[in-house]
Design a protein around this motif. Sequence first.
Motif, PDB file in Angstrom:
ATOM      1  N   GLY A   1      -4.452  13.325   8.953  1.00 12.72           N
ATOM      2  CA  GLY A   1      -5.288  12.334   8.288  1.00 12.72           C
ATOM      3  C   GLY A   1      -4.530  11.588   7.206  1.00 12.72           C
ATOM      4  O   GLY A   1      -3.646  12.125   6.545  1.00 12.72           O
ATOM      5  N   ILE A   2      -4.842  10.324   7.060  1.00 17.96           N
ATOM      6  CA  ILE A   2      -4.160   9.463   6.090  1.00 17.96           C
ATOM      7  C   ILE A   2      -5.152   9.040   5.021  1.00 17.96           C
ATOM      8  O   ILE A   2      -6.297   8.675   5.308  1.00 17.96           O
ATOM      9  N   VAL A   3      -4.679   9.080   3.781  1.00 19.18           N
ATOM     10  CA  VAL A   3      -5.496   8.665   2.648  1.00 19.18           C
ATOM     11  C   VAL A   3      -4.784   7.527   1.934  1.00 19.18           C
ATOM     12  O   VAL A   3      -3.576   7.585   1.718  1.00 19.18           O
ATOM     13  N   SER A   4      -5.531   6.511   1.592  1.00 14.89           N
ATOM     14  CA  SER A   4      -4.969   5.409   0.836  1.00 14.89           C
ATOM     15  C   SER A   4      -4.863   5.815  -0.631  1.00 14.89           C
ATOM     16  O   SER A   4      -5.843   6.247  -1.229  1.00 14.89           O
TER      17      SER A   4
ATOM     18  N   PHE B   1       4.624  -1.038   8.367  1.00 16.28           N
ATOM     19  CA  PHE B   1       4.739   0.285   7.772  1.00 16.28           C
ATOM     20  C   PHE B   1       6.182   0.747   7.679  1.00 16.28           C
ATOM     21  O   PHE B   1       6.998   0.466   8.548  1.00 16.28           O
ATOM     22  N   GLY B   2       6.489   1.488   6.623  1.00 10.94           N
ATOM     23  CA  GLY B   2       7.734   2.217   6.559  1.00 10.94           C
ATOM     24  C   GLY B   2       7.639   3.488   7.387  1.00 10.94           C
ATOM     25  O   GLY B   2       6.571   3.842   7.894  1.00 10.94           O
ATOM     26  N   GLU B   3       8.780   4.155   7.532  1.00 11.28           N
ATOM     27  CA  GLU B   3       8.817   5.362   8.360  1.00 11.28           C
ATOM     28  C   GLU B   3       8.269   6.591   7.648  1.00 11.28           C
ATOM     29  O   GLU B   3       8.052   7.612   8.275  1.00 11.28           O
TER      30      GLU B   3
ATOM     31  N   PHE C   1      -8.786   5.993   6.842  1.00  9.80           N
ATOM     32  CA  PHE C   1      -8.322   6.522   8.112  1.00  9.80           C
ATOM     33  C   PHE C   1      -9.114   7.756   8.516  1.00  9.80           C
ATOM     34  O   PHE C   1      -9.548   8.535   7.666  1.00  9.80           O
ATOM     35  N   GLY C   2      -9.221   7.952   9.823  1.00 10.04           N
ATOM     36  CA  GLY C   2      -9.706   9.211  10.353  1.00 10.04           C
ATOM     37  C   GLY C   2      -8.596  10.245  10.360  1.00 10.04           C
ATOM     38  O   GLY C   2      -7.451   9.963   9.990  1.00 10.04           O
ATOM     39  N   GLN C   3      -8.946  11.460  10.784  1.00 11.24           N
ATOM     40  CA  GLN C   3      -7.987  12.555  10.816  1.00 11.24           C
ATOM     41  C   GLN C   3      -7.034  12.454  11.998  1.00 11.24           C
ATOM     42  O   GLN C   3      -6.024  13.150  12.041  1.00 11.24           O
TER      43      GLN C   3
ATOM     44  N   GLN D   1      -0.142  11.137   3.994  1.00 14.07           N
ATOM     45  CA  GLN D   1      -0.543  11.764   5.245  1.00 14.07           C
ATOM     46  C   GLN D   1      -0.246  13.251   5.166  1.00 14.07           C
ATOM     47  O   GLN D   1       0.902  13.667   5.048  1.00 14.07           O
TER      48      GLN D   1
ATOM     49  N   MET E   1      -3.194   0.307  -3.743  1.00 14.64           N
ATOM     50  CA  MET E   1      -2.911  -1.028  -3.233  1.00 14.64           C
ATOM     51  C   MET E   1      -2.445  -1.851  -4.429  1.00 14.64           C
ATOM     52  O   MET E   1      -3.124  -1.889  -5.459  1.00 14.64           O
TER      53      MET E   1
ATOM     54  N   LEU F   1       0.310   5.205   1.081  1.00 11.33           N
ATOM     55  CA  LEU F   1      -0.585   6.078   1.819  1.00 11.33           C
ATOM     56  C   LEU F   1      -0.027   7.494   1.800  1.00 11.33           C
ATOM     57  O   LEU F   1       1.199   7.687   1.706  1.00 11.33           O
TER      58      LEU F   1
ATOM     59  N   ILE G   1       3.706   7.125   2.819  1.00  5.58           N
ATOM     60  CA  ILE G   1       4.016   5.942   3.621  1.00  5.58           C
ATOM     61  C   ILE G   1       3.772   4.689   2.800  1.00  5.58           C
ATOM     62  O   ILE G   1       2.731   4.552   2.141  1.00  5.58           O
TER      63      ILE G   1
ATOM     64  N   HIS H   1       0.838  -1.200   0.000  1.00 10.66           N
ATOM     65  CA  HIS H   1       0.000   0.000   0.000  1.00 10.66           C
ATOM     66  C   HIS H   1       0.869   1.245   0.000  1.00 10.66           C
ATOM     67  O   HIS H   1       1.917   1.279   0.649  1.00 10.66           O
TER      68      HIS H   1
ATOM     69  N   PRO I   1       7.414   4.660  12.590  1.00 14.53           N
ATOM     70  CA  PRO I   1       6.326   4.127  11.757  1.00 14.53           C
ATOM     71  C   PRO I   1       5.040   3.995  12.554  1.00 14.53           C
ATOM     72  O   PRO I   1       5.065   3.934  13.797  1.00 14.53           O
TER      73      PRO I   1
ATOM     74  N   GLU J   1      -8.459  -1.949   0.786  1.00 14.34           N
ATOM     75  CA  GLU J   1      -8.033  -0.640   1.249  1.00 14.34           C
ATOM     76  C   GLU J   1      -8.638  -0.309   2.596  1.00 14.34           C
ATOM     77  O   GLU J   1      -9.711  -0.816   2.954  1.00 14.34           O
TER      78      GLU J   1
END
Lengths: 109, 114
Positions: free
Chosen positions: A42-45, A99-101, B105-107, A37, A48, A35, A86, A33, B42, B102
């Motif tokens: 907030g994180i958005v995908s 996860f990566g950093e 995520f929230g904020q 941020q 994938m 992502l 990410i 994945h 991470p 997929e």
Amino acid sequence: KNEVEQSPQNLTAQEGEFITINCSYSVGISALHWLQQHPGGGIVSLFMLSSGKKKHGRLIATINIQEKHSSLHITASHPRDSAVYICAVRETSGSRLTFGEGTQLTVNP
Amino acid sequence: ETGVTQTPRHLVMGMTNKKSLKCEQHLGHNAMYWYKQSAKKPLELMFVYSLEERVENNSVPSRFSPECPNSSHLFLHLHTLQPEDSALYLCASSLLGWGNTEAFFGQGTRLTVV
């Protein structure tokens, strides 16, 4: 050593430049994945992937399963692309994501 | 807007306080997650709920107590926290088996323990 390594850690670019962010992993995976941020948290995908290449607008993600490597490309970068990107992998041996950093990208106007 | 809503967005609490973080999704997802994100580290998975049952507790101290009353809501109850618990706490949801689907995520809730 993290099982997921991203490079570079920080990247500064000028608007319009082509950007590449790399992700290498050391385990067998069933999916990878990307992502995004934003500074607010907030994180958005974004993508994938399990093989090949995907494209969405100015973003392109590729994966090479044999080489255990994925890249995220941004064409015609814009200041609004500034964010942390990410990489995360789902290992074939389990259900957990690793996860990566993250890579901090700053695009200057 | 991802469809996953976290409240509050910011929280400052003393070490003796009790507070709760809330996460809500109406995406029809049946798995929900709490993650901790500390500076320069991470994302760390804390808890996973699948069909309202806790299926993973990633060695999280007992001062963090999750609750999932239904498939749309997830809480993280906090008590007697330590300053090192200050971090961004992110909730996510997915169809079962995220990793191969997929997640949204929230904020996040930015928590500061003083």
